[in-house]
Design a protein around this motif. Structure first.
Motif, mmCIF file in Angstrom:
data_model
loop_
_atom_site.group_PDB
_atom_site.id
_atom_site.type_symbol
_atom_site.label_atom_id
_atom_site.label_comp_id
_atom_site.label_asym_id
_atom_site.label_seq_id
_atom_site.Cartn_x
_atom_site.Cartn_y
_atom_site.Cartn_z
ATOM 1 N N ALA A 168 0.835 -1.208 0.000
ATOM 2 C CA ALA A 168 0.000 0.000 0.000
ATOM 3 C C ALA A 168 0.865 1.251 0.000
ATOM 4 O O ALA A 168 0.575 2.242 -0.675
ATOM 5 N N LEU A 169 1.972 1.201 0.755
ATOM 6 C CA LEU A 169 2.885 2.340 0.804
ATOM 7 C C LEU A 169 3.509 2.592 -0.565
ATOM 8 O O LEU A 169 3.580 3.732 -1.032
ATOM 9 N N LEU A 170 3.960 1.517 -1.214
ATOM 10 C CA LEU A 170 4.561 1.665 -2.533
ATOM 11 C C LEU A 170 3.564 2.207 -3.538
ATOM 12 O O LEU A 170 3.900 3.009 -4.411
ATOM 13 N N CYS A 171 2.319 1.769 -3.419
ATOM 14 C CA CYS A 171 1.273 2.248 -4.325
ATOM 15 C C CYS A 171 1.055 3.746 -4.154
ATOM 16 O O CYS A 171 0.954 4.497 -5.116
ATOM 17 N N LEU A 172 0.989 4.196 -2.890
ATOM 18 C CA LEU A 172 0.797 5.613 -2.610
ATOM 19 C C LEU A 172 1.949 6.451 -3.141
ATOM 20 O O LEU A 172 1.758 7.512 -3.733
ATOM 21 N N LEU A 173 3.184 5.961 -2.922
ATOM 22 C CA LEU A 173 4.346 6.688 -3.398
ATOM 23 C C LEU A 173 4.346 6.771 -4.923
ATOM 24 O O LEU A 173 4.727 7.782 -5.503
ATOM 25 N N GLY A 174 3.912 5.695 -5.583
ATOM 26 C CA GLY A 174 3.854 5.698 -7.040
ATOM 27 C C GLY A 174 2.844 6.705 -7.563
ATOM 28 O O GLY A 174 3.099 7.429 -8.525
ATOM 29 N N VAL B 106 1.052 7.764 8.242
ATOM 30 C CA VAL B 106 0.292 6.725 8.939
ATOM 31 C C VAL B 106 0.694 5.341 8.435
ATOM 32 O O VAL B 106 0.866 4.402 9.219
ATOM 33 N N THR B 107 0.860 5.214 7.120
ATOM 34 C CA THR B 107 1.231 3.918 6.544
ATOM 35 C C THR B 107 2.619 3.481 7.003
ATOM 36 O O THR B 107 2.835 2.315 7.366
ATOM 37 N N VAL B 108 3.565 4.407 7.001
ATOM 38 C CA VAL B 108 4.916 4.084 7.460
ATOM 39 C C VAL B 108 4.921 3.712 8.934
ATOM 40 O O VAL B 108 5.585 2.767 9.355
ATOM 41 N N SER B 109 4.141 4.444 9.746
ATOM 42 C CA SER B 109 4.057 4.147 11.178
ATOM 43 C C SER B 109 3.469 2.760 11.418
ATOM 44 O O SER B 109 3.944 2.007 12.272
ATOM 45 N N ALA B 110 2.432 2.415 10.647
ATOM 46 C CA ALA B 110 1.823 1.092 10.780
ATOM 47 C C ALA B 110 2.810 -0.008 10.394
ATOM 48 O O ALA B 110 2.885 -1.057 11.044
#
Length: 232
Positions: free
Chosen positions: A7-13, A185-189
């Motif tokens: 999910a994090l990679l998707c957001l960054l993309g 939030v995603t990185v913290s999770a």
């Protein structure tokens, strides 16, 4: 439990795509540096003034306006594009007018006047109701009455889509803050998940090691106790 890294990679993309995509309104526009250009050629019966030409540009793309020129390189690009691509008329209207209040020429799109390319003319000429045109063969500019501007073709200019999208307005600021908050939030999770799994694994190893170490001691103690009983 699967880690939230995808999910994090998707957001960054998505963020990279949104911030890095430079697009013109359509393939009919020609890009140069941070702007797009289109020459609307032909006879337009509705074009009676410079304001009509501006409205024509604005109707073709959000943020578009009649041409303004920032520097020599842009002026040369326009001249060369007329020669090799647009095959337009000898003269086109520039998005410029003479402001009698400030006694200076200004661009209609409010960009700063840093560059000019005037044909040498008399300095004592009357400039009331004066606009400007470009001679497309040489790229030189000449002063002309706003009522006599050539309007058989209109050169329009707009900024790249991504630059307009990220202007510092409230909507852009809100979108940026939401994206940043989501990433945080995603990185913290992800970090919490990693630490949680690490602590569980460490606890299991400690318990196993502790139990294995005590078992021989307990068996030996029982045997010694039994031998003592028989001796007694």
């Amino acid at each position: 439990m699967e880690p939230p890294f995808p999910a994090l990679l998707c957001l960054l993309g998505l963020l990279a795509t949104a911030s890095g995509a430079a697009e013109c309104p359509s393939s009919a526009w020609i890009p140069f540096r941070s702007s797009c250009y289109i020459f609307l050629q032909g006879t337009f019966d509705e074009l009676d003034s410079i304001d009509d030409a501006r409205n024509l540009c604005k109707g073709n793309a959000s943020g578009a306006d009649i041409i303004s020129i920032k520097n020599k390189e842009e002026n040369t690009f326009i001249q060369e594009t007329f020669k090799n691509h647009w095959q337009g008329p000898d003269y086109i209207s520039l998005g410029m007018f003479f402001d009698t209040d400030d006694n200076a020429f200004k661009w209609f799109d409010k960009s700063e006047m840093k560059f000019t390319n005037w044909i040498e003319e008399e300095s004592n000429e009357e400039l009331l109701n004066t606009c400007a045109s470009m001679y497309t063969k040489s790229g030189e500019w000449r002063k002309i009455s706003c009522e006599d501007l050539p309007l058989t073709g209109t050169l329009c200019k707009t900024a790249f889509a991504y630059e307009k999208k990220y202007l510092p307005d409230k909507t852009a600021l809100t979108t940026t803050l939401v994206i940043i908050f989501t990433i945080v939030v995603t990185v913290s999770a992800a970090l919490f998940w990693f630490l949680y799994k690490r602590n569980i694994s460490s606890g299991v190893l400690c318990i196993t090691h502790h139990s294995t170490a005590e078992m021989p001691y307990s068996d030996e103690t029982v045997l010694i106790d039994e031998e003592n009983e028989y001796t007694a």
